[in-house]
Design a protein around this motif. Structure first.
Motif, mmCIF file in Angstrom:
data_model
loop_
_atom_site.group_PDB
_atom_site.id
_atom_site.type_symbol
_atom_site.label_atom_id
_atom_site.label_comp_id
_atom_site.label_asym_id
_atom_site.label_seq_id
_atom_site.Cartn_x
_atom_site.Cartn_y
_atom_site.Cartn_z
ATOM 1 N N ASP A 175 0.745 -1.234 -0.017
ATOM 2 C CA ASP A 175 0.071 0.038 0.026
ATOM 3 C C ASP A 175 0.850 1.233 0.157
ATOM 4 O OD1 ASP A 175 0.789 0.250 2.571
ATOM 5 O OD2 ASP A 175 -0.873 -0.569 3.604
ATOM 6 N N ALA A 176 0.427 2.383 -0.290
ATOM 7 C CA ALA A 176 0.834 3.643 -0.474
ATOM 8 C C ALA A 176 1.795 4.192 0.852
ATOM 9 C CB ALA A 176 0.062 4.818 -0.826
ATOM 10 N N LYS A 177 1.079 3.606 2.179
ATOM 11 C CA LYS A 177 1.772 3.925 3.383
ATOM 12 C C LYS A 177 2.941 3.199 3.619
ATOM 13 C CE LYS A 177 0.882 4.487 8.169
ATOM 14 N NZ LYS A 177 -0.202 4.226 9.315
ATOM 15 N N THR A 178 3.124 1.778 3.376
ATOM 16 C CA THR A 178 4.147 1.304 3.452
ATOM 17 C C THR A 178 5.226 1.569 2.576
ATOM 18 O OG1 THR A 178 2.566 -0.689 4.379
ATOM 19 C CG2 THR A 178 4.835 -1.460 3.571
ATOM 20 N N ALA A 179 4.896 1.360 1.317
ATOM 21 C CA ALA A 179 5.769 1.721 0.008
ATOM 22 C C ALA A 179 6.501 3.351 0.593
ATOM 23 C CB ALA A 179 5.265 2.080 -1.089
ATOM 24 N N GLY A 180 5.759 4.061 1.101
ATOM 25 C CA GLY A 180 6.374 5.373 1.672
ATOM 26 C C GLY A 180 7.367 5.156 2.609
ATOM 27 N N LEU A 181 7.081 4.339 3.691
ATOM 28 C CA LEU A 181 8.059 3.807 4.593
ATOM 29 C C LEU A 181 9.318 3.403 4.055
ATOM 30 C CD1 LEU A 181 5.726 2.280 7.335
ATOM 31 C CD2 LEU A 181 6.787 4.569 7.470
ATOM 32 N N VAL A 182 9.349 2.476 2.901
ATOM 33 C CA VAL A 182 10.425 1.883 2.296
ATOM 34 C C VAL A 182 11.287 3.067 1.942
ATOM 35 C CG1 VAL A 182 11.055 0.368 0.621
ATOM 36 C CG2 VAL A 182 9.305 -0.464 2.014
ATOM 37 N N LEU A 183 10.424 3.939 0.948
ATOM 38 C CA LEU A 183 11.108 5.032 0.084
ATOM 39 C C LEU A 183 11.653 6.231 0.949
ATOM 40 C CD1 LEU A 183 9.019 4.675 -2.926
ATOM 41 C CD2 LEU A 183 11.205 3.664 -2.481
ATOM 42 N N GLY A 184 10.889 6.382 2.125
ATOM 43 C CA GLY A 184 11.350 7.777 2.948
ATOM 44 C C GLY A 184 10.412 8.774 2.212
ATOM 45 N N LYS A 185 9.263 8.570 1.952
ATOM 46 C CA LYS A 185 8.496 9.598 1.399
ATOM 47 C C LYS A 185 6.921 9.271 1.917
ATOM 48 C CE LYS A 185 10.939 9.396 -3.095
ATOM 49 N NZ LYS A 185 11.579 10.960 -3.122
ATOM 50 N N GLY A 186 6.257 10.348 1.707
ATOM 51 C CA GLY A 186 4.918 10.296 2.192
ATOM 52 C C GLY A 186 3.952 9.442 1.321
ATOM 53 N N PRO A 187 2.864 8.982 1.806
ATOM 54 C CA PRO A 187 2.102 8.020 0.726
ATOM 55 C C PRO A 187 1.628 8.826 -0.426
ATOM 56 C CG PRO A 187 1.191 8.347 3.148
ATOM 57 C CD PRO A 187 2.477 9.017 3.155
ATOM 58 N N GLY A 188 1.095 9.983 -0.463
ATOM 59 C CA GLY A 188 0.729 10.908 -1.548
ATOM 60 C C GLY A 188 2.123 10.834 -2.462
ATOM 61 N N ALA A 189 3.319 11.228 -2.090
ATOM 62 C CA ALA A 189 4.177 10.966 -2.812
ATOM 63 C C ALA A 189 4.296 9.929 -3.689
ATOM 64 C CB ALA A 189 5.571 11.677 -2.241
ATOM 65 N N VAL A 190 4.229 8.688 -2.980
ATOM 66 C CA VAL A 190 4.379 7.491 -3.677
ATOM 67 C C VAL A 190 3.270 7.138 -4.712
ATOM 68 C CG1 VAL A 190 4.098 4.907 -3.095
ATOM 69 C CG2 VAL A 190 5.446 6.392 -1.650
ATOM 70 N N ARG A 191 1.935 7.565 -4.172
ATOM 71 C CA ARG A 191 0.850 7.476 -5.198
ATOM 72 C C ARG A 191 1.154 8.137 -6.392
ATOM 73 N NH1 ARG A 191 -2.250 7.439 -0.403
ATOM 74 N NH2 ARG A 191 -2.529 9.668 -0.450
ATOM 75 N N THR A 192 1.463 9.466 -6.151
ATOM 76 C CA THR A 192 1.872 10.331 -7.494
ATOM 77 C C THR A 192 3.083 9.754 -8.332
ATOM 78 O OG1 THR A 192 0.918 12.098 -6.172
ATOM 79 C CG2 THR A 192 2.383 12.607 -7.991
ATOM 80 N N ALA A 193 4.069 9.227 -7.703
ATOM 81 C CA ALA A 193 5.064 8.854 -8.423
ATOM 82 C C ALA A 193 4.738 7.486 -9.209
ATOM 83 C CB ALA A 193 6.091 8.696 -7.546
ATOM 84 N N ALA A 194 4.038 6.788 -8.561
ATOM 85 C CA ALA A 194 3.766 5.575 -9.463
ATOM 86 C C ALA A 194 2.613 5.819 -10.549
ATOM 87 C CB ALA A 194 3.070 4.727 -8.313
ATOM 88 N N TYR A 195 1.634 6.941 -10.295
ATOM 89 C CA TYR A 195 0.637 7.258 -11.301
ATOM 90 C C TYR A 195 1.457 7.872 -12.495
ATOM 91 C CZ TYR A 195 -2.782 10.160 -13.785
ATOM 92 O OH TYR A 195 -3.377 10.669 -14.550
ATOM 93 N N ARG A 196 2.268 8.712 -12.159
ATOM 94 C CA ARG A 196 3.253 9.283 -13.246
ATOM 95 C C ARG A 196 3.905 8.373 -14.206
ATOM 96 N NH1 ARG A 196 4.773 14.709 -10.251
ATOM 97 N NH2 ARG A 196 2.770 15.989 -10.204
ATOM 98 N N GLY A 197 4.690 7.466 -13.157
ATOM 99 C CA GLY A 197 5.553 6.265 -13.755
ATOM 100 C C GLY A 197 4.485 5.613 -14.990
#
Length: 58
Positions: free
Chosen positions: A21-43
């Motif tokens: 999920d975005a929250k867990t991925a954010g913890l791995v990447l050191g980013k917030g869940p919104g930043a992870v969702r945005t990066a995945a969407y744009r990618g």
């Protein structure tokens, strides 16, 4: 690979391939869940555009 593209690729792998999920991925990447969702969407959007673009006819 450009830093933005690298962030997007990492977000795609964690969210789509591994299924975090975005929250867990954010913890791995050191980013917030919104930043992870945005990066995945744009990618994914960029990847879809590249897949749809026909190769040059030489």
């Amino acid at each position: 690979m450009a830093p933005a593209a690298q962030d997007q690729a990492e977000a795609i792998v964690l969210r789509v391939v591994i299924g975090l999920d975005a929250k867990t991925a954010g913890l791995v990447l050191g980013k917030g869940p919104g930043a992870v969702r945005t990066a995945a969407y744009r990618g994914l959007r960029t990847l879809a555009r590249k897949i749809r673009t026909p190769p040059p006819s030489w």
